[in-house]
Every structure is written in C-alpha cells, then in structure tokens.
Design an enzyme around this catalytic site. Structure first.
Site, PDB file in Angstrom:
ATOM      1  N   HIS A 123       0.852  -1.201   0.000  1.00 39.56           N
ATOM      2  CA  HIS A 123       0.000   0.000   0.000  1.00 39.56           C
ATOM      3  C   HIS A 123       0.882   1.243   0.000  1.00 39.56           C
ATOM      4  O   HIS A 123       1.327   1.723   1.042  1.00 39.56           O
ATOM      5  CB  HIS A 123      -0.922  -0.008   1.223  1.00 39.56           C
ATOM      6  CG  HIS A 123      -2.029   1.001   1.158  1.00 39.56           C
ATOM      7  ND1 HIS A 123      -3.359   0.653   1.252  1.00 39.56           N
ATOM      8  CD2 HIS A 123      -2.024   2.344   1.002  1.00 39.56           C
ATOM      9  CE1 HIS A 123      -4.119   1.735   1.158  1.00 39.56           C
ATOM     10  NE2 HIS A 123      -3.309   2.774   1.013  1.00 39.56           N
ATOM     11  N   GLU A 145     -10.606   3.071   7.175  1.00 36.32           N
ATOM     12  CA  GLU A 145      -9.544   4.025   7.523  1.00 36.32           C
ATOM     13  C   GLU A 145     -10.167   5.170   8.314  1.00 36.32           C
ATOM     14  O   GLU A 145      -9.952   5.302   9.515  1.00 36.32           O
ATOM     15  CB  GLU A 145      -8.861   4.550   6.269  1.00 36.32           C
ATOM     16  CG  GLU A 145      -7.750   5.552   6.550  1.00 36.32           C
ATOM     17  CD  GLU A 145      -7.165   6.150   5.284  1.00 36.32           C
ATOM     18  OE1 GLU A 145      -6.104   6.781   5.394  1.00 36.32           O
ATOM     19  OE2 GLU A 145      -7.766   6.009   4.210  1.00 36.32           O
TER      20      GLU A 145
END
Length: 379
Positions: A17, A208
């Site tokens: 990521h 998130e």
C-alpha cells in the site's frame, strides 16, 4: 532485542500500500513545479518537506487528502510521470524493499493532454527504468502497479477495464480511494462485478476514516481481496478487564478468511485512526494472528519509509527480525502476482535475507564477546 537501524534497512521488505503521488521527492516537486509555473507553499526542499508532513498531521483524512493537490499538479506530462515512477522504484529499493505494489489514479493525470493509456504507459516505463537502475546499484526490486479509481468520481468501471487491459504490462490489480464518508464502495459495484468476471484482483480503501460498515460493504457486497488500511476492524474486537479478547462476527470473518489488512501505522495516526504508534491496534491484531501487513501509504506526507515504520514498531512493541519476517511473508502471501512468483520471492529472497541477518547478528555477538574476554579491562 531491538534490531539496529542497519539491520532494519538491510531486511528484505514487501510493500502493498503505497501511493505514487504520495511519495515524490521534495526536490522533484520543486523542479517540476518550476517548469510549469505551479505555486508551492514552500520555496526550498526542507521547507516543502516540512509543509507536507505538517499539513498531513491534521487528524483529518479530508485535510490530509488536500496535500495531493501539489503532487498531482506536477504529474501531468509523460516525462514527469516517467521520472516520478523511476525515482519511486529507486527510493523503495534503497530502503530494502524487494517487491512493491504502487497505486495511482490515472484519471488524475489527464489535464496535460495525456490519455488514460498514455498515463499507464508512462508510469510503467518509469518503473522499468527505476528497476534497472536499482538492479545496477545492487538493490533489485520488482514494482507492480494498482490502478485506482476515485470513489467520489464516476469512472470506476472505465479504470477497471483499463486495469484488465494492462495486466500483461505490469498492472496487477485495482483499487478505489478517496474520502470514505459519503462515498461507500457499493457506488462502484459495476466495476467490482466486472473485475470478478475477469478474474482480476482488487483491494478497497475501507476502514480508515470510516468504520465497520465500510469494511462490511467492501467485503460482503464488493468482494475485495484485501482491505486498504482496514484498521477500524479493531472496533469489532472487545478486550475485557481480564484481558480476554472477543471477536465480533465481522472481525472473526476477516481473521478466519485470512483477508489481508494493509495497515499504515504513521498514516493512520495522521488521519486520526490511532492516537500514537504505541496505541495502534497493529500489535493486538498481529497477536490475534490477523493477516497483518505493514505499509507506508504516502511516504512524502508521512515523512516515512518501510524502514522507519519497522523502527517505530520495534520501539513501541519490541518487535525483532522474526516479527518483521512474519509481516513480510504475510505481505507476499497477499500480493497480487501469481502464486509461484510469490513463493519464489519468499523462499529465494525474503527467508534467505532474514537468515543472513540472523547469522550476521550471531557472529557479531560472538565476536563482541570474544573481544570483551580478551580486553585488558576485563582481565
């Protein structure tokens, strides 16, 4: 024992990521901005580096995302994209990364007249150039790409088709990114259904800044292979006063199905998902044996690298080389390249690399002990 900084740097690392537009060198941003007349919030490299990290330290994902206005602005030509991608590969290799999946949104690089195909071709050319330079420097790396669609826009099906069309050119998967609140992943079901029909891999930014509903939709409606961040799965984990841990049904599903979590500790703190590294749920999730991976997210905005992330975790939780090998193998198990290629990297690069570091440490300890015995001071 806490690994030395040299050991951490030398350790083979895998990154799943990392955003291309979040990892530019400040000097490159300055040079490219000067070429196109783009005004930046600082005029020198130290000042610009400081501005990016301070602007990103707001505790708000929305505010964090505004920092990309400046990096994206200088990535609108073929030459700029080639340069940024090549430098990305070189920087990751210099940090000990042996395999990386770097993501970017082609739709954000069209204002200079490039087509979507032009953007993909330029980025892939840059990564191949960076790989060759890194190999020449003795730090081989393989960089694959994920094509990202912006979740507030309406081009996800188009970008999904672009990803499938470029599978032989280095694109290994698809992603959606951007502000979670108000833009659920189910808005892009058409893209995800298309990808599944094409046997294509995809991850989804979820969990998130938004909580369990975002994760649930990404998995149960959209069929994500991995969770981009996924840190808020901790909201479905209860720890009793006696230390006993109980998993909710969603958390248990994520763990049982071995769904990878693309955790980004420093970034998670900046966007308010965790208060500090010591408070980050990565330690509990790793102890519970979720499929945890460690990532950088945006190296420029977070002022970080994989080595820095590992060092922060070592300081906070006492992690040592075997722990970092576990995170690294987790990441390769979760990568979007074919199984045989993942296995080769694990067996031929990662495990031998950590074995060599362990052997070197043992040798250094024996040598240090021998020196101490022979020292006049110890006689």
């Amino acid at each position: 024992m806490r690994p030395t900084d040299a050991e951490i740097l030398a350790a083979p690392k895998v990154l799943l990521h990392d955003h291309l537009d979040g990892g530019l060198r400040p000097a490159t941003v300055l040079e490219l901005a000067a070429e196109i007349g783009h005004e930046l919030p600082a005029a020198d490299e130290p000042g610009l580096r400081r501005w990016f990290t301070e602007a990103a330290d707001s505790g708000s994902l929305e505010r964090y995302l505004t920092t990309f206005e400046h990096t994206v602005a200088v990535m609108q030509t073929r030459d700029a994209l080639v340069r940024v991608a090549a430098e990305c590969a070189e920087d990751l290799a210099a940090d000990g990364v042996v395999y990386a999946e770097v993501r970017y949104a082609p739709e954000q690089h069209l204002s200079g007249g490039l087509s979507l195909d032009d953007v993909v071709a330029a980025v892939e050319e840059g990564f191949r150039l960076g790989e060759s330079r890194a190999a020449a420097a003795g730090r081989p790396i393989r960089v694959a790409t994920l094509l990202t669609a912006m979740r507030h826009a309406a081009r996800s099906r188009e970008i999904a088709e672009l990803a499938v069309a470029n599978r032989e050119a280095g694109v290994v998967g698809f992603d959606i990114a951007g502000a979670e609140a108000g833009f659920p992943p189910t808005r892009h079901l058409d893209a995800f259904e298309y990808l599944r029909r094409e046997n294509a891999h995809f991850t989804i930014h979820a969990g998130e800044a938004f909580g369990l509903p975002s994760i649930w939709e990404a998995l149960q409606w959209c069929g994500a292979d991995r969770l981009g961040h996924g840190v808020r799965i901790i909201d479905d984990v209860a720890v009793g006063a006696d230390g006993a841990v109980t998993l909710g049904r969603l958390a248990a599903y994520v763990r049982d199905k071995r769904i990878p979590l693309e955790l980004c500790p420093s970034s998670n703190i900046q966007t308010g998902a965790a208060g500090s590294i010591a408070e980050h749920p990565i330690e509990l999730l790793a102890r519970l044996r979720f499929r945890v991976t460690v990532n950088t997210d945006n190296r420029l905005m977070s002022g970080t690298s994989m080595s820095r992330e590992f060092a922060l975790l070592a300081d906070a939780f006492g992690y040592d080389l075997p722990d970092f090998q576990w995170f690294t193998v987790n990441a390769l198990k979760s990568a979007f390249i074919p199984f045989d290629q993942r296995l080769a990297l694990i067996n031929d690069v990662v495990k031998p690399g950590y074995t060599a570091l362990g052997a070197q440490r043992a040798f250094d300890q024996v040598r240090a002990a021998g020196t101490e015995r022979l020292s006049p001071r110890s006689a």
